[in-house]
Structures are given as C-alpha cells and as structure tokens.
Design an enzyme around this catalytic site. Structure first.
Site, short mmCIF file in Angstrom:
data_model
loop_
_atom_site.label_atom_id
_atom_site.label_comp_id
_atom_site.label_asym_id
_atom_site.label_seq_id
_atom_site.Cartn_x
_atom_site.Cartn_y
_atom_site.Cartn_z
N SER A 261 1.06 -1.10 -0.13
CA SER A 261 0.08 0.29 0.12
C SER A 261 1.22 1.32 -0.07
CB SER A 261 -1.12 -0.16 1.27
OG SER A 261 0.06 -0.07 2.70
N LYS A 262 -0.40 2.37 -0.12
CA LYS A 262 1.09 3.36 -0.30
C LYS A 262 1.55 3.63 1.16
CE LYS A 262 0.18 9.14 -0.93
NZ LYS A 262 1.08 8.98 -0.11
#
Ligand code: GLU
Length: 513
Positions: A261-262
């Site tokens: 994920s970011k």
C-alpha cells in the site's frame, strides 16, 4: 487457435496509477511485443463518481516514461475506437438491449433503501434466482407495470440473469482451470439508467470482444469477476472467441503480511507511484520513481522480476531482452514481495552501465541545483568526475555528495581526519609534495603516481599519512576516488593550489584546540 495477439491495459482514471498497475501494463506490453501483437490502452471511466481530473494524462505520461508503447488508444487512435468508455454509450446501450431482448437480463426498480431493508431482513442477502421473484423487477412485475414505471421516469438498473445449477469454468493460463457453481454468483448490475452508463463488467466484456482482445492480463483482484465474465461472453454468443485469462499475483508488502500500500511506501521511504502525483483535491503530493531519481530502465527491470523470472539467474535485462524472454510459464502464482532495496540496486547497476558522457549530462542539473554553473567546466570534466565516483551512487543526485569537491575547493576540513593525519611535520611534507608535482611535465595519474611513491619510499615516509594529508587538502576529507585519478582530472595548477591552501589553513588538532 491461431489468433493475432491483442492485449489491453484498461485502467480506471480514479487517481495515480499504482506501481502494481504499471507492472500489469508492462507484462501486457512484453507479451504483445513478443508475439508481434498489439497493445491497447483503454480508459475505463464509467464510474463517474470516482473520476479524478489529471489521472488519464498521468497514465499516459507514466507509460511513455517507462517506454511502454501503446499501439491503439485514446491518443493513438485505432480501428476499434473510441478507446474511452464514456464515449461508447451507444454501443453499451445496444448491447444491454440485446441481452434484455434475449431474456438474459432484466430490469430492476428496487431503490437503494429497499435493497438496504432486504439486507437487514435476510442474512447474507444476495440478489439472485432464489430472491429475485420477491423483488421489484421485470420478472416479478406485470409487463404493463414495468412500462408504466419506465415511462414515469423511475430509475432502474439492468441485471444479468444468472441461472443456478451451472458449473462455470474459468481457464487461467497461470492458474489452470477453476470451476465454480453459478449459484454463488449474484445477478450483477450491468447498467444504470441514472447516468445512462454500463457498469465495469458489461463495458469491459463488450469492449474486449469488439476490440478483439485475445488475452486479458490483469491483477489478481479481478479473478472473482472472471466467472461472471465467462457467463457474459456466453450470453452474447461470443464464447468461441472469448479471450484467455491471466490473473497476475499481488504485489506484497516488503515486510509483514498483505498487499503493498501507499502507507508502506511512506513508512519505509520508497515511492509506490511511477511519477510524482499532486492530488487535485487534497493538494497532497505523493513521491514518484521518476522524481526520486530512478532511471526508467531500472524501474522496468525491477518490476519485470516481481512475479516473473527468466528461468535462470539473469537479473539485468533491458526491454528487448525482457520481450524475448518473457513467458507465463515462469510467472509465479503467489504474491511477489516488493523488495524496494532491489529497486535501488537496479538503479545503481544501470548507472554503472551508463556511458560517462550520458551520466555527465544528468549531473548538470544537479550541479545547477547546488549552485555550480556547469558551463564553467568542460563536458569532459563533468562526465569524468561523475565516472570516477559512480561506483558509490544509487541515484544521480548522489553525485553531488560524492563529487562536489571537483567543483568547489574545500573551505573546511574534516576535524577527525585532521586529528588523525595532520601533524607539525605535515606542512613541510606537503610543500615538498607540491614542488615535486609542479616539476612533472606530464600530469597523467599513472605517470605521477610512481614518482610520488618513489619519493615516499626513498625518504622513509609514512605512505598513509602522506597520501591522506594530500587527500585532505584536495578533497577536504579522507574519502573519494583514487588520489592520482583526482589530481589528473583536476590538473596540476588546481591540485597545487589546493595543497598550498590546505597548508595555510589546516592547523594540527592539538594546536588549534
Ligand atoms: N478498469 C479495471 C481496472 O481499473 C480493469 C480491470 C481489467 O483489466 O479487466 O483495473
């Protein structure tokens, strides 16, 4: 089946393209090029709620930066356009009608509130063969009532009529054959009258068919949609030309469990987007590989190996080699851990392979950013200085830290190195060194080096102390490339000037304390 290979990358412009999406695009591209096929870029923008301005340009720019070339698309055109779904409404409307006329789809009027109430009433409620007769739709209502509701402007959706008791077979080139029971599928919404647009499922299938897509290569998150897609091809009578499926494994967190994920990027300090992204709503800026100093070749090579290998230990491969070697037979079915350090290593490796002249060009903006005008130096000087230190860099910007001294004489000197290498005798030694250097007609490193070595040996001097004091005056600290490579590039005049300046300025640690 001997069929032209036609693949598509079909992103939705809902934000910046994630690095996992870039890998999907890359695998599509490698496969297409290997088979002399076509690469289509289709913009799937039927979800108007989630549309983000700038996202489409971002996709185009990212692919172009990485060298992923598009054959047919919004910008490129092509025989099966338009390539943007919001411009294909008529096509979808016609196909929805086709399914309705054939009794393979039906109209449903249930409002969001009614559906909500059903979900509250029945645990695990699913809109399907077992429940549809109890709902408000064209299967349960009389025909004239359906007509009246539509004429009265009531909003509706069109649902796919899935028959229970069927075995649905999904063939995936990576995963083999998976069979599921049609009973577990719900009557998916294919079209919404409210915005006169189809949902992802209908538009995706219709377009893949009309654009003659031969292979659907996409992320694993779309695997659950595949049985529905198989049934849709069948309902349209297209089963014979349905594309082959390949669902690529997820990119996993560099550490721990789950999907990349970011937040992992923010936490561990690496970008998860190809280019920097400026969020138009929040104004937030997310880092990009390009702006962080990665070379596109390094990113491509790194991504290619996240979920695929060439069948041997080869790691460094340019686009052409990747195209030649790519194969689904060597794709992994399990998730690929996002080893971002490996990405740095690839960047380092590609910088080493780059000709010094090219590296020098990339160094110029870095020099400028650090207050040095590259026009004050020759191209050769800039590229050779970069070449001498490139073994120590992962990014072009690191060149400054390693090579700044070539462009700015030291103003201060590392105190620890002074303490270790500068004594009361050093100034006299350095003056002698400067004099000997001055006497050399040829300042080539390999010529000067034996002369200095002889001087050190025949006078019984301490090699480490002399050479490090020399380095301290020229570099400002005791690190950097081979000293005689440095002096050769800097030239006699500048080298001697720095030695004598050091002699003036450096005081032995004890005296200055
Ligand atoms: N529009 C979908 C996406 O955003 C496409 C999925 C597919 O390739 O079928 O990824």
């Amino acid at each position: 089946m001997n069929r032209e290979v036609r693949v598509r990358f079909a992103p939705s412009p809902t934000g910046p393209l994630h690095i996992g999406g870039v890998r999907t695009a890359l695998y599509n591209y490698l496969f297409a090029r290997q088979h002399g096929g076509k690469m289509i870029l289709r913009i799937e923008d039927t979800d108007s709620q989630r549309f983000v301005p700038g996202a489409e340009d971002y996709i185009n720019e990212s692919l172009a930066w990485l060298g992923i070339e598009i054959d047919e698309g919004v910008r490129e055109g092509g025989p099966y356009g338009p390539y943007k779904q919001s411009e294909r409404r008529d096509i979808y409307r016609e196909h929805v009608k086709q399914l309705l006329d054939a009794g393979k789809a039906y109209i449903a009027f249930d409002t969001p509130a009614e559906l909500e109430a059903k979900r509250a009433e029945i645990a695990n409620f699913q809109y399907d063969a077992s429940t549809r007769t109890a709902m408000r739709n064209s299967l349960s209502l009389p025909a004239d009532e359906v007509k009246r509701l539509i004429d009265a402007g009531e909003q509706y959706v069109v649902r796919f009529r899935i028959e229970p008791g069927r075995d649905v077979e999904v063939n995936d080139l990576l995963r083999g054959k998976v069979t599921i029971k049609s009973d577990i599928l719900d009557d998916k919404v294919l079209y919404k009258s409210a915005d006169d647009l189809p949902t992802y499922h209908l538009a995706n299938i219709v377009d893949d068919h009309l654009m003659k897509v031969s292979h659907v290569i996409r992320g694993e998150e779309w695997l659950p949609s595949a049985p529905l897609h198989v049934l849709l091809y069948e309902a349209f009578g297209w089963a014979d030309t349905a594309p082959e499926f390949v669902h690529l494994p997820l990119l996993l967190k560099p550490d721990g469990k789950g999907k990349l994920s970011k937040r992992d990027g923010d936490r561990l300090g690496f970008p998860v987007f190809p280019l920097e992204w400026h969020d138009p709503k929040s104004g937030d800026v997310s880092r990009g590989y390009r702006e962080s100093g990665y070379l596109p070749e390094a990113v491509v090579n790194f991504l290619a190996l996240l979920g695929w290998n060439p069948g041997d230990d080869t790691e460094v491969m340019g686009m052409d080699e990747l195209i030649a070697k790519f194969s689904f037979a060597h794709c992994s079915r399990s998730g690929a851990r996002f080893a971002f350090d490996k990405g740095k290593w690839f960047n380092h490796t590609y910088l080493q392979m780059m000709p010094d002249a090219e590296l020098g060009e990339l160094f110029k903006p870095v020099l400028r950013a650090n207050g040095v005008n590259p026009d004050d130096f020759t191209d050769e000087y800039i590229s050779r200085s970069a070449g001498l230190v490139k073994g120590r860099i992962n990014f072009v910007a690191d060149l400054w830290e390693q090579a700044a001294f070539f462009f700015k004489a030291p103003e201060t000197y590392n105190p620890k190195d002074i303490k270790k290498r500068w004594s009361d005798e050093t100034p006299e030694l350095m003056r002698t060194l400067a004099r000997i250097l001055d006497e050399q007609p040829d300042f080539t490193g390999s010529v000067v080096e034996p002369v200095i070595m002889d001087w050190i040996k025949s006078n019984g001097l301490h090699m480490g102390n002399v050479m490090n004091a020399f380095r301290l005056t020229v570099v400002g600290e005791c690190k950097g490339p081979h000293m005689f490579d440095v002096s050769e590039l800097m030239g006699k005049e500048e080298t001697i000037r720095r030695i004598l300046a050091g002699v003036e300025r450096i005081k032995p640690a004890d005296a200055s304390a």
